[in-house]
Design a protein around this motif. Structure first.
Motif, PDB file in Angstrom:
ATOM      1  N   LEU A 105       0.829  -1.212   0.000  1.00 27.17           N
ATOM      2  CA  LEU A 105       0.000   0.000   0.000  1.00 27.17           C
ATOM      3  C   LEU A 105       0.860   1.257   0.000  1.00 27.17           C
ATOM      4  O   LEU A 105       0.566   2.212  -0.711  1.00 27.17           O
ATOM      5  N   TYR A 106       1.923   1.255   0.797  1.00 30.42           N
ATOM      6  CA  TYR A 106       2.832   2.406   0.821  1.00 30.42           C
ATOM      7  C   TYR A 106       3.455   2.641  -0.547  1.00 30.42           C
ATOM      8  O   TYR A 106       3.721   3.771  -0.933  1.00 30.42           O
ATOM      9  N   ASN A 107       3.667   1.543  -1.275  1.00 34.64           N
ATOM     10  CA  ASN A 107       4.254   1.638  -2.612  1.00 34.64           C
ATOM     11  C   ASN A 107       3.196   1.792  -3.699  1.00 34.64           C
ATOM     12  O   ASN A 107       3.510   1.710  -4.881  1.00 34.64           O
ATOM     13  N   GLN A 108       1.936   2.011  -3.261  1.00 37.07           N
ATOM     14  CA  GLN A 108       0.807   2.217  -4.177  1.00 37.07           C
ATOM     15  C   GLN A 108       0.633   1.053  -5.153  1.00 37.07           C
ATOM     16  O   GLN A 108       0.347   1.251  -6.340  1.00 37.07           O
ATOM     17  N   GLU A 109       0.802  -0.177  -4.650  1.00 36.63           N
ATOM     18  CA  GLU A 109       0.609  -1.369  -5.459  1.00 36.63           C
ATOM     19  C   GLU A 109      -0.861  -1.768  -5.409  1.00 36.63           C
ATOM     20  O   GLU A 109      -1.374  -2.147  -4.353  1.00 36.63           O
ATOM     21  N   LYS A 110      -1.519  -1.684  -6.535  1.00 41.54           N
ATOM     22  CA  LYS A 110      -2.951  -1.981  -6.595  1.00 41.54           C
ATOM     23  C   LYS A 110      -3.263  -3.415  -6.184  1.00 41.54           C
ATOM     24  O   LYS A 110      -4.313  -3.684  -5.608  1.00 41.54           O
ATOM     25  N   LEU A 154      -3.927  -3.637  -2.508  1.00 39.86           N
ATOM     26  CA  LEU A 154      -5.279  -3.186  -2.163  1.00 39.86           C
ATOM     27  C   LEU A 154      -6.299  -4.270  -2.498  1.00 39.86           C
ATOM     28  O   LEU A 154      -7.204  -4.542  -1.694  1.00 39.86           O
ATOM     29  N   GLN A 207     -11.020   3.164   0.131  1.00 37.72           N
ATOM     30  CA  GLN A 207     -10.429   4.387  -0.429  1.00 37.72           C
ATOM     31  C   GLN A 207      -9.593   5.091   0.633  1.00 37.72           C
ATOM     32  O   GLN A 207      -8.527   5.629   0.335  1.00 37.72           O
ATOM     33  N   TRP A 215      -6.301   3.290   1.116  1.00 37.95           N
ATOM     34  CA  TRP A 215      -5.449   3.510  -0.053  1.00 37.95           C
ATOM     35  C   TRP A 215      -4.822   4.902  -0.002  1.00 37.95           C
ATOM     36  O   TRP A 215      -3.631   5.077  -0.260  1.00 37.95           O
ATOM     37  N   ALA A 216      -5.617   5.889   0.385  1.00 39.44           N
ATOM     38  CA  ALA A 216      -5.128   7.266   0.416  1.00 39.44           C
ATOM     39  C   ALA A 216      -4.291   7.564   1.659  1.00 39.44           C
ATOM     40  O   ALA A 216      -3.421   8.439   1.622  1.00 39.44           O
ATOM     41  N   ASN A 217      -4.565   6.855   2.765  1.00 37.43           N
ATOM     42  CA  ASN A 217      -3.911   7.160   4.037  1.00 37.43           C
ATOM     43  C   ASN A 217      -3.432   5.896   4.754  1.00 37.43           C
ATOM     44  O   ASN A 217      -3.904   5.597   5.853  1.00 37.43           O
TER      45      ASN A 217
END
Length: 89
Positions: free
Chosen positions: A11-16, A19, A53, A56-58
């Motif tokens: 999640l920190y690396n924005q890996e979908k 999520l 959401q 994912w954002a926080n």
């Protein structure tokens, strides 16, 4: 390292995929909690969408040393409370 810790790294690396894995792991639990309170599919979907959401954002908000499931449940209950308050107002 636990699965939840691995998911947070993703999640920190924005890996979908992280999520998606998180959703697969916790969505049924959160759905059951939501449905017991509101008994409306559309509102439950909205609650789950907002919870995921938010994480994912926080992701920092959900990584404070407590169990992830507890934090997600708290977030879900908070969303439910917000909806109830909006209906009362």
């Amino acid at each position: 390292m636990t699965t939840d810790e691995q998911l947070f790294i993703g999640l920190y690396n924005q890996e979908k995929q992280s999520l998606a894995d998180l959703y697969d792991r916790y969505s049924q639990l959160l759905w059951k909690i939501s449905y017991r309170t509101v008994a409306d599919d559309a509102i439950c979907e909205q609650i789950l969408r907002e919870v995921f959401q938010d994480i994912w954002a926080n992701p920092d908000k959900f990584n404070n040393g407590r169990k992830l499931s507890s934090l997600l449940i708290e977030c879900c209950l908070s969303r439910i409370d917000s909806l109830v308050i909006q209906k009362i107002s």
